[in-house]
Design an enzyme around this catalytic site. Structure first.
Site, PDB file in Angstrom:
ATOM      1  N   HIS A   1      20.056 -13.423 -30.725  1.00 55.10           N
ATOM      2  CA  HIS A   1      18.778 -13.198 -29.939  1.00 55.10           C
ATOM      3  C   HIS A   1      18.130 -12.227 -30.376  1.00 55.10           C
ATOM      4  O   HIS A   1      18.299 -11.401 -31.272  1.00 55.10           O
ATOM      5  CB  HIS A   1      19.332 -12.776 -28.229  1.00 55.10           C
TER       6      HIS A   1
ATOM      7  N   LYS B   1      16.552  -8.181 -26.426  1.00 57.80           N
ATOM      8  CA  LYS B   1      17.667  -8.323 -25.507  1.00 57.80           C
ATOM      9  C   LYS B   1      18.518  -7.211 -25.299  1.00 57.80           C
ATOM     10  O   LYS B   1      18.873  -6.289 -26.150  1.00 57.80           O
ATOM     11  CB  LYS B   1      18.604  -9.557 -26.053  1.00 57.80           C
TER      12      LYS B   1
END
Ligand code: NAD
Length: 269
Positions: A158, A162
Site C-alpha cells: 500500500h 497507510k
C-alpha cells in the site's frame, strides 16, 4: 430508459460519492435520480454536474434524504457510520435497495441496519471490489484443497500514508485461508518477522506488508510447497472498482426479498 432503476448517491461530494456519480451516469442500466449530502455542505442546491466542474445534468444536490429516496429504487451509500444508520431507516421506508460501503460501523450500528433489513434489501461489504471478494473465496477454496505441505503467505503493498498493517483486506484473506484449513487464524498467524526468527512453523499463515509511494492496494496469497508455488493476486489501481461493485450490487438487489446480503451473494460465490 425510464424503466431502468433510479439510483440516489449519498455523500455525493466525497471521493467515493463522485466516483459513484460518474459510474452511474456512464451506465445504461440505471438512472441518477438524486444526490444527497450533509446539511450545510456548499453543494446543496447546486446541479451535481456543475458542482463537479462539468455541464448541468438536471439533478440538484439535496440534504432531504427522505424526499430523494422516495424517487429511488436503490441508494448507494459511502458516507459515515452515523449518516448510514439514518439512511438505512429511510431507505427501508422507501423500500429502496440500500448498498452500504461505509466502514467503521459499530455493533450498535450493525444492529440498526439489521432492523432496517427486515423491510428492505441491504447489501453491505467493507470491500466492494468484485476482484477482492473473488480472491477471498478462491483463497478459501485453495487452502481447503491443499495440505500443510503448502506454506501460506499473504503479501500486501500500500501507499506510504497507510498507518496500519497488515491491511484489513490481507486479514480477510488470512481468515479465508484459515477457514479453508479449518483452523483459527489467531493460532497460526505469523506477522512481522525480523532478526533470528527460527525456521518457519508448519501450518503458520504469514503476513508481509510493503509500504511505498502511491500504491492503491496489492494483495498476493502464496501457497509455497517444495518444488511448486501457487500465487493468487489482486491489484487495485483505481477506486472505480469499488463503485462498479456497488452499482452491480444495487442492480442485483432489485428482485431480491428483504434481508442483509454481501458481495459474496452478489457474485453468487
Ligand atoms: P469522503 O470523506 O471523501 O466522503 C464522505 C462523504 O459523506 C462526504 O461527501 C460527506 O459530506 C458525506 N457525508 C458525511 N455525513 C453525511 C450526512 N450525514 N449526510 C449526507 N452525507 C454525509 O470519504 P470516502 O473516501 O468517499 O469514503 C466514504 C466511506 O466509504 C468510508 O467509510 C470509507 O472507508 C468507505 N469506503 C468503502 C469502500 C468499500 O469498498 N466498501 C471503498 C472505499 C471507501
Amino acid at each position: 430508459m425510464t424503466d431502468t432503476p433510479g439510483i440516489v448517491i449519498t455523500g455525493g461530494s466525497g471521493r467515493m460519492g463522485q466516483m459513484l456519480i460518474k459510474t452511474v451516469l456512464a451506465s445504461d442500466k440505471c438512472r441518477l435520480v438524486g444526490v444527497v449530502d450533509r446539511a450545510g455542505h456548499d453543494w446543496i442546491g447546486q446541479d451535481i454536474g456543475t458542482a463537479m466542474g462539468g455541464q448541468p445534468i438536471g439533478v440538484t444536490v439535496t440534504d432531504d434524504a427522505l424526499e430523494a429516496f422516495a424517487k429511488a429504487q436503490a441508494v448507494i451509500d459511502f458516507t459515515s457510520p452515523a449518516a448510514t444508520v439514518g439512511f438505512a431507516e429511510l431507505a427501508a421506508q422507501a423500500r429502496a435497495v440500500h448498498v452500504i460501503g461505509t466502514t467503521g460501523l459499530t455493533d450498535d450500528d450493525l444492529a440498526a441496519i439489521k432492523a432496517a433489513a427486515r423491510h428492505a434489501v441491504v447489501v453491505r461489504a467493507g470491500n466492494m471490489s468484485l476482484g477482492v471478494n473473488l480472491l477471498v473465496k478462491l483463497t478459501q477454496k485453495v487452502a481447503a484443497a491443499l495440505d500443510e505441505d503448502f506454506d501460506i503467505e499473504v503479501i500486501e503493498a500500500h501507499h506510504h500514508h497507510k498507518v496500519d498493517a497488515p491491511s484489513g483486506t490481507a486479514l480477510m484473506l488470512g481468515e479465508a485461508a484459515a477457514e479453508g484449513r479449518g483452523v483459527n487464524l489467531n493460532d497460526v498467524r505469523d506477522s512481522g518477522r525480523d532478526g533470528i526468527t527460527g525456521a518457519r512453523k508448519r501450518g503458520d499463515i504469514g503476513f508481509t506488508a510493503i509500504r511505498g509511494g502511491d500504491i492503491v492496494g496489492e494483495h498476493d496469497v502464496m501457497f509455497a510447497a517444495p518444488g511448486e508455488r501457487i500465487v493468487l493476486r489482486h491489484l487495485a489501481t483505481d477506486r472505480a472498482i469499488f463503485a462498479r461493485g456497488a452499482l452491480k450490487a444495487a442492480l442485483w438487489g432489485q428482485d431480491k426479498g428483504p434481508g442483509e446480503y454481501d458481495m459474496m451473494d452478489v457474485l453468487g460465490l
